[in-house]
Design a protein around this motif. Structure first.
Motif, PDB file in Angstrom:
ATOM      1  N   UNK A 107      22.618  35.403  64.906  1.00 21.71           N
ATOM      2  CA  UNK A 107      23.842  35.440  64.089  1.00 21.71           C
ATOM      3  C   UNK A 107      23.969  34.100  63.394  1.00 21.71           C
ATOM      4  N   UNK A 108      24.553  34.088  62.167  1.00 18.45           N
ATOM      5  CA  UNK A 108      24.760  32.796  61.535  1.00 18.45           C
ATOM      6  C   UNK A 108      25.614  31.950  62.469  1.00 18.45           C
ATOM      7  N   UNK A 109      25.210  30.736  62.759  1.00 19.51           N
ATOM      8  CA  UNK A 109      25.921  29.889  63.715  1.00 19.51           C
ATOM      9  C   UNK A 109      27.347  29.619  63.265  1.00 19.51           C
ATOM     10  N   UNK A 110      28.232  29.534  64.240  1.00 16.89           N
ATOM     11  CA  UNK A 110      29.642  29.260  63.949  1.00 16.89           C
ATOM     12  C   UNK A 110      29.780  27.877  63.273  1.00 16.89           C
ATOM     13  N   UNK A 111      28.761  27.013  63.481  1.00 16.60           N
ATOM     14  CA  UNK A 111      28.833  25.680  62.868  1.00 16.60           C
ATOM     15  C   UNK A 111      27.849  25.530  61.698  1.00 16.60           C
ATOM     16  N   UNK A 112      27.434  26.656  61.121  1.00 14.92           N
ATOM     17  CA  UNK A 112      26.516  26.613  59.974  1.00 14.92           C
ATOM     18  C   UNK A 112      27.126  25.739  58.879  1.00 14.92           C
ATOM     19  N   UNK A 113      26.378  24.765  58.398  1.00 14.28           N
ATOM     20  CA  UNK A 113      26.859  23.925  57.297  1.00 14.28           C
ATOM     21  C   UNK A 113      27.771  22.782  57.735  1.00 14.28           C
ATOM     22  N   UNK A 114      28.046  22.694  59.045  1.00 17.55           N
ATOM     23  CA  UNK A 114      28.936  21.627  59.532  1.00 17.55           C
ATOM     24  C   UNK A 114      28.080  20.419  59.935  1.00 17.55           C
ATOM     25  N   UNK A 115      28.521  19.226  59.483  1.00 20.66           N
ATOM     26  CA  UNK A 115      27.746  18.012  59.774  1.00 20.66           C
ATOM     27  C   UNK A 115      28.367  17.285  60.970  1.00 20.66           C
ATOM     28  N   UNK A 116      27.527  17.060  61.972  1.00 17.41           N
ATOM     29  CA  UNK A 116      28.021  16.447  63.219  1.00 17.41           C
ATOM     30  C   UNK A 116      27.343  15.095  63.423  1.00 17.41           C
ATOM     31  N   UNK A 117      28.150  14.081  63.672  1.00 20.20           N
ATOM     32  CA  UNK A 117      27.633  12.749  63.998  1.00 20.20           C
ATOM     33  C   UNK A 117      27.970  12.482  65.460  1.00 20.20           C
ATOM     34  N   UNK A 118      26.971  12.000  66.215  1.00 18.07           N
ATOM     35  CA  UNK A 118      27.215  11.786  67.648  1.00 18.07           C
ATOM     36  C   UNK A 118      26.648  10.458  68.125  1.00 18.07           C
ATOM     37  N   UNK A 119      27.194   9.937  69.212  1.00 15.65           N
ATOM     38  CA  UNK A 119      26.560   8.807  69.890  1.00 15.65           C
ATOM     39  C   UNK A 119      26.155   9.275  71.297  1.00 15.65           C
ATOM     40  N   UNK A 120      25.092   8.666  71.837  1.00 16.54           N
ATOM     41  CA  UNK A 120      24.650   9.037  73.193  1.00 16.54           C
ATOM     42  C   UNK A 120      23.923   7.872  73.835  1.00 16.54           C
ATOM     43  N   UNK A 121      23.869   7.895  75.161  1.00  9.74           N
ATOM     44  CA  UNK A 121      23.127   6.868  75.903  1.00  9.74           C
ATOM     45  C   UNK A 121      23.945   5.605  76.118  1.00  9.74           C
ATOM     46  N   UNK A 122      23.256   4.600  76.635  1.00  8.09           N
ATOM     47  CA  UNK A 122      23.911   3.320  76.929  1.00  8.09           C
ATOM     48  C   UNK A 122      23.616   2.319  75.820  1.00  8.09           C
ATOM     49  N   UNK A 123      24.385   1.248  75.747  1.00 10.68           N
ATOM     50  CA  UNK A 123      23.991   0.138  74.871  1.00 10.68           C
ATOM     51  C   UNK A 123      23.527  -1.021  75.758  1.00 10.68           C
ATOM     52  N   UNK A 124      22.758  -1.910  75.152  1.00 11.02           N
ATOM     53  CA  UNK A 124      22.259  -3.092  75.874  1.00 11.02           C
ATOM     54  C   UNK A 124      22.715  -4.329  75.136  1.00 11.02           C
TER      55      UNK A 124
END
Ligand code: PMT
Length: 400
Positions: A182-199
């Motif tokens: 099925x066309x994804x519910x977030x089709x065309x949506x731009x997502x920016x994320x952060x992950x992990x630790x910083x040093x």
């Protein structure tokens, strides 16, 4: 009309006790409108006979690579081309290992090499086998090459143990197959994320860091992608493989993470901060390795920018999701963070306990938004990420 109407699914069954559930899965896929053909490995046939699948599907079951009769009916290359999706349920640790090394010593592993369509694995195995780094490495290799991993679930296992490794229930796998088409519910949506630790460097060899492995953030990035979003992931150092079809930007310090997020924030619709960002960094980074010639050392620290708060405070902020890592009064502290930083959703987890939180493969979350809450109990981070992604998508769609 179901997303599975007229879709051709090649159901691969490998040798685990969860095989008996594959018969129910076959029925569920057919009821949803899919055309299903079954391929069984020799080990699978020790658990369930091909006759079961033949009777249910109404088609001969494919078992042999070098059988002239089967090859005459539909040769293995045609079978690989016939499918719109290859779903391997259950996928045992052995099968995952063989697929990861590109072996083609039976019909199913050969089909995996020969097909051009997406392959989804529904792992099923004992918890210790699932948690074994070798299994995780094999899976990562396959996921980099575009395989999907649906599950596993967490709970009581046939061997009497409890933990991650249960195959997802047939209805859930059927829903996942349906949403795959099925066309994804977030089709065309731009997502920016952060992950992990910083040093945060102290000198050329030492840093201030934390225990974040990136597992929660990487799992969520993949779930957002699977719902159709275009994902950009700003990641601190981790040992995880870069997920396929996700733009990944590697950073080391909180300041680098901050600049990278600020550079991309205008182009995103949803921002999700999963990273454990160092709140402070050393005021000065020593140019040479600090010598141990004093009894006491003092490290002077300065505040880092709060990336999440800054994103939420921009003139036209994206839909903003924060995490809260709390050791006590989880709901109270998380809700206070949600209000203070003006977040659309906060996902709170209890950290510092034996189960869940940092480094673990499992986690539990309490989701809070302005007029609602949802508790997601302890489960594997991949399944948890899927549930969280669905909640984010629903709240985002409700807001716009
Ligand atoms: O990576 P794993 O090993 O899988 O572990 C997952 C996790 C425990 C790291 C994850 O589930 C989690 O809780 N992430 C947030 C960790 C954290 O820093 O929480 P916090 O309560 O200190 O921060 C609140 C929020 O502000 C977070 O969304 C954080 O990303 C953000 N923040 C914090 C400080 C800062 N300078 N900038 C930020 O953006």
């Amino acid at each position: 009309m179901s997303g599975l109407s007229n879709k051709k699914i090649l159901l691969g069954v490998t040798g685990g006790i969860a095989c008996y559930k594959s018969a129910v899965l076959l029925r569920a896929l057919q009821t949803a409108g899919a055309e299903v053909r079954v391929v069984m490995t020799p080990a699978a046939r020790a658990f369930v006979t091909p006759l079961t699948f033949q009777a249910l599907s109404g088609h001969a079951v494919y078992t042999e690579l070098l059988d002239p009769a089967q090859e005459a009916a539909m040769d293995h290359i045609s079978l690989a081309r016939w499918a719109d999706l290859v779903l391997i349920a259950p996928a045992t640790a052995d099968f995952i290992a063989r697929a990861a090394t590109g072996q083609a010593d039976d019909l199913l592993s050969t089909l995996c090499l020969a097909t051009e369509v997406q392959i989804a694995l529904a792992p099923a195995m004992n918890r210790q086998m699932w948690l074994n780094p070798v299994t995780q490495e094999n899976l990562q290799r396959l996921m980099i090459r575009g395989y999907l991993c649906w599950g596993p679930d967490d709970g009581a296992q046939a061997c009497g143990e409890t933990g991650p490794g249960r195959m997802l229930e047939p209805e859930v796998l059927c829903q996942m197959a349906e949403s795959h088409f099925s066309p994804g519910i977030l089709e065309g949506v731009r997502v920016l994320m952060t992950a992990g630790a910083t040093r945060e460097a102290i000198d050329p060899v030492r840093f201030v860091g934390n225990r974040s492995s990136g597992k929660m953030g990487y799992a969520l990035a993949q779930s957002m992608r699977d719902l159709g979003a275009e994902v950009t992931l700003v990641s601190g150092p981790t040992s995880l493989a870069i997920p396929s079809n996700i733009t990944t930007i590697h950073v080391e310090t909180a300041l680098e993470m901050y600049s990278s997020v600020m550079e991309h924030v205008e182009d995103c619709d949803i921002f999700i901060a999963v990273a454990a960002v160092a709140d402070y960094r050393p005021i000065q980074i020593a140019t040479d390795k600090i010598k141990k010639n004093k009894e006491k050392q003092t490290l002077e620290l300065v505040r880092n920018p709060d990336i999440l708060a800054e994103v939420a405070a921009t003139e036209s902020p994206p839909f903003t999701v924060g995490f809260a890592a709390e050791t006590e009064k989880v709901e109270q502290h998380a809700d206070e963070k949600r209000r203070r930083k003006q977040l659309d959703i906060i996902a709170a987890n209890k950290v510092g306990t034996d189960e869940g939180g940092f480094e673990s493969d499992r986690n539990a979350l309490l989701l809070l938004w302005q007029d609602g809450r949802e508790e997601l109990p302890m489960m594997t981070k991949s399944v948890l990420a899927h549930r969280l992604a669905e909640r984010i998508a629903a709240q985002y769609r409700a807001r716009i």
